[in-house]
Design a protein around this motif. Structure first.
Motif, PDB file in Angstrom:
ATOM      1  N   GLU A  79       2.383  -1.910 170.179  1.00 32.45           N
ATOM      2  CA  GLU A  79       3.897  -1.637 170.026  1.00 32.45           C
ATOM      3  C   GLU A  79       4.787  -2.688 169.544  1.00 32.45           C
ATOM      4  OE1 GLU A  79       3.261  -1.842 174.496  1.00 32.45           O
ATOM      5  OE2 GLU A  79       2.147  -1.650 172.677  1.00 32.45           O
ATOM      6  N   ARG A  80       4.575  -3.859 169.984  1.00 32.76           N
ATOM      7  CA  ARG A  80       5.611  -4.745 169.747  1.00 32.76           C
ATOM      8  C   ARG A  80       5.257  -5.348 168.318  1.00 32.76           C
ATOM      9  NH1 ARG A  80       5.880  -8.296 175.281  1.00 32.76           N
ATOM     10  NH2 ARG A  80       6.622  -6.478 176.772  1.00 32.76           N
ATOM     11  N   MET A  81       4.212  -5.409 167.821  1.00 31.74           N
ATOM     12  CA  MET A  81       3.922  -5.583 166.567  1.00 31.74           C
ATOM     13  C   MET A  81       4.490  -4.642 165.561  1.00 31.74           C
ATOM     14  SD  MET A  81       1.964  -8.727 166.201  1.00 31.74           S
ATOM     15  CE  MET A  81       0.756  -8.498 164.753  1.00 31.74           C
ATOM     16  N   LEU A  82       4.450  -3.327 165.984  1.00 25.89           N
ATOM     17  CA  LEU A  82       5.142  -2.427 165.104  1.00 25.89           C
ATOM     18  C   LEU A  82       6.704  -2.490 165.289  1.00 25.89           C
ATOM     19  CD1 LEU A  82       2.707   0.740 166.241  1.00 25.89           C
ATOM     20  CD2 LEU A  82       3.014  -0.471 163.804  1.00 25.89           C
ATOM     21  N   GLU A  83       7.089  -3.010 166.413  1.00 22.60           N
ATOM     22  CA  GLU A  83       8.567  -3.181 166.334  1.00 22.60           C
ATOM     23  C   GLU A  83       9.015  -4.012 165.261  1.00 22.60           C
ATOM     24  OE1 GLU A  83       9.333  -4.299 170.297  1.00 22.60           O
ATOM     25  OE2 GLU A  83       9.156  -2.466 171.157  1.00 22.60           O
ATOM     26  N   VAL A  84       8.369  -5.431 165.029  1.00 20.16           N
ATOM     27  CA  VAL A  84       8.318  -6.214 163.908  1.00 20.16           C
ATOM     28  C   VAL A  84       8.271  -5.655 162.814  1.00 20.16           C
ATOM     29  CG1 VAL A  84       7.930  -8.559 163.078  1.00 20.16           C
ATOM     30  CG2 VAL A  84       7.847  -8.078 165.570  1.00 20.16           C
ATOM     31  N   ALA A  85       7.260  -4.862 162.634  1.00 21.55           N
ATOM     32  CA  ALA A  85       7.079  -4.277 161.356  1.00 21.55           C
ATOM     33  C   ALA A  85       8.289  -3.103 161.092  1.00 21.55           C
ATOM     34  CB  ALA A  85       5.666  -3.395 161.437  1.00 21.55           C
ATOM     35  N   ALA A  86       8.728  -2.537 161.866  1.00 18.35           N
ATOM     36  CA  ALA A  86       9.792  -1.561 161.701  1.00 18.35           C
ATOM     37  C   ALA A  86      11.110  -2.318 161.174  1.00 18.35           C
ATOM     38  CB  ALA A  86      10.273  -0.568 163.111  1.00 18.35           C
ATOM     39  N   GLU A  87      11.484  -3.346 161.636  1.00 16.16           N
ATOM     40  CA  GLU A  87      12.498  -4.023 160.847  1.00 16.16           C
ATOM     41  C   GLU A  87      12.161  -4.339 159.438  1.00 16.16           C
ATOM     42  OE1 GLU A  87      13.284  -7.320 163.240  1.00 16.16           O
ATOM     43  OE2 GLU A  87      13.801  -6.167 165.292  1.00 16.16           O
ATOM     44  N   LYS A  88      11.102  -4.896 159.384  1.00 15.14           N
ATOM     45  CA  LYS A  88      10.598  -5.346 158.012  1.00 15.14           C
ATOM     46  C   LYS A  88      10.382  -4.228 156.970  1.00 15.14           C
ATOM     47  CE  LYS A  88       7.318  -8.570 157.873  1.00 15.14           C
ATOM     48  NZ  LYS A  88       6.082  -9.254 158.277  1.00 15.14           N
ATOM     49  N   THR A  89      10.286  -2.942 157.303  1.00 12.56           N
ATOM     50  CA  THR A  89       9.866  -1.902 156.723  1.00 12.56           C
ATOM     51  C   THR A  89      10.940  -0.881 156.303  1.00 12.56           C
ATOM     52  OG1 THR A  89       9.002  -0.393 158.106  1.00 12.56           O
ATOM     53  CG2 THR A  89       7.363  -2.169 156.969  1.00 12.56           C
ATOM     54  N   ALA A  90      12.233  -1.456 156.937  1.00  2.84           N
ATOM     55  CA  ALA A  90      13.394  -0.296 157.135  1.00  2.84           C
ATOM     56  C   ALA A  90      13.765   0.080 155.811  1.00  2.84           C
ATOM     57  CB  ALA A  90      14.420  -1.032 157.854  1.00  2.84           C
ATOM     58  N   ASP A  91      13.826  -0.707 154.795  1.00  8.14           N
ATOM     59  CA  ASP A  91      14.361  -0.201 153.433  1.00  8.14           C
ATOM     60  C   ASP A  91      13.148   0.327 152.639  1.00  8.14           C
ATOM     61  OD1 ASP A  91      16.700  -1.400 153.976  1.00  8.14           O
ATOM     62  OD2 ASP A  91      16.086  -3.335 153.110  1.00  8.14           O
ATOM     63  N   HIS A  92      12.219   0.628 152.963  1.00  7.46           N
ATOM     64  CA  HIS A  92      10.978   1.442 152.155  1.00  7.46           C
ATOM     65  C   HIS A  92      10.810   2.827 152.693  1.00  7.46           C
ATOM     66  CE1 HIS A  92      10.258  -2.841 151.739  1.00  7.46           C
ATOM     67  NE2 HIS A  92       9.460  -2.665 150.795  1.00  7.46           N
ATOM     68  N   SER A  93      11.060   3.735 152.238  1.00  5.23           N
ATOM     69  CA  SER A  93      11.230   5.060 152.458  1.00  5.23           C
ATOM     70  C   SER A  93      10.092   5.687 152.439  1.00  5.23           C
ATOM     71  CB  SER A  93      12.250   5.796 151.612  1.00  5.23           C
ATOM     72  OG  SER A  93      12.156   6.030 150.494  1.00  5.23           O
TER      73      SER A  93
END
Length: 236
Positions: A79-93
């Motif tokens: 879940e914590r790796m996904l939290e980092v991924a969520a920040e990085k992918t925020a601009d990719h719809s």
């Protein structure tokens, strides 16, 4: 502690330093390996793509940018790796992130044109079970693409590889991220992983055809590509 829980704890603990350490430890080679792998893929806007063990989302993002209209799902156990991924992918719809188990994917048979997994297969408890699960969720004609570290065949290179990953890498992990034991595990999972030929054979036995193996940087990593035969939705 079983392997699943151990891996989840390790990647939760190194999530914030993972990208930095990955660049340092691999001398940025992991990006070159992924770019070389992408040249073997033909990702299109109408594709459904699953990136398993997506981690902090580097390959997920690259897939989404290669085909901006494609539907790309990144799945990871941490879940914590996904939290980092969520920040990085925020601009990719066109990216959706899901927490899930790679060996029990929450998708119907024949859902995806591509299943990718980068530097994650060696961390799973049962390689064959995972590969068979990837086969299940692929559409007929779809491709599995595995990018993974590998043990070099050359004896001299192999000795250098073992020294670097077994001694220097955990030391760097301790100095930079204060996570020596976690980076010792990354070496253990690499050194005990399947050979290139063994992984190729396992993919073949799991029903994949037209297999291709691409070796990277003196055999320290490899890409395996296999296709699900046309006319088959499930494995059997």
């Amino acid at each position: 502690m079983d392997k699943e829980k151990k891996v989840q704890n390790i990647f939760n603990s190194i999530s914030t330093d993972y990208d930095l350490m990955n660049n340092i430890i691999s001398f940025n080679q992991h990006n070159l390996w992924r770019n070389r792998t992408m040249k073997e893929m033909f990702v299109k806007d109408d594709h459904d793509i699953l990136d398993v063990c997506c981690g902090t989302g580097d390959w997920t993002i690259q897939l989404a940018e290669e085909a901006p209209e494609a539907e790309v799902i990144g799945l990871d156990f941490s879940e914590r790796m996904l939290e980092v991924a969520a920040e990085k992918t925020a601009d990719h719809s066109n990216i959706e992130l899901i927490q899930g188990n790679a060996m029990a994917l929450p998708f119907d048979d024949g859902s995806f044109d591509y299943v990718t997994i980068g530097f994650g297969l060696r961390n799973l408890p049962e390689y064959r079970k995972a590969i068979e699960e990837f086969h299940r969720v692929l559409k007929p004609g779809g491709a599995l693409v595995v990018l993974e570290t590998s043990n070099p065949e050359n004896r001299l290179v192999s000795k250098g590889f073992d020294f670097y990953f077994g001694t220097i890498m955990p030391t760097l992990g301790g100095i930079i991220a204060n996570r020596t034991k976690e980076y010792e595990w990354l070496y253990e999972s690499t050194s005990s992983f399947l050979s290139k030929d063994a992984l190729r054979s396992m993919m073949d036995e799991s029903g994949f055809i037209n297999l291709k193996v691409i070796s990277h940087t003196f055999g320290t990593a490899a890409t395996h590509i296999g296709y699900k035969p046309l006319g088959r939705v499930g494995r059997n």
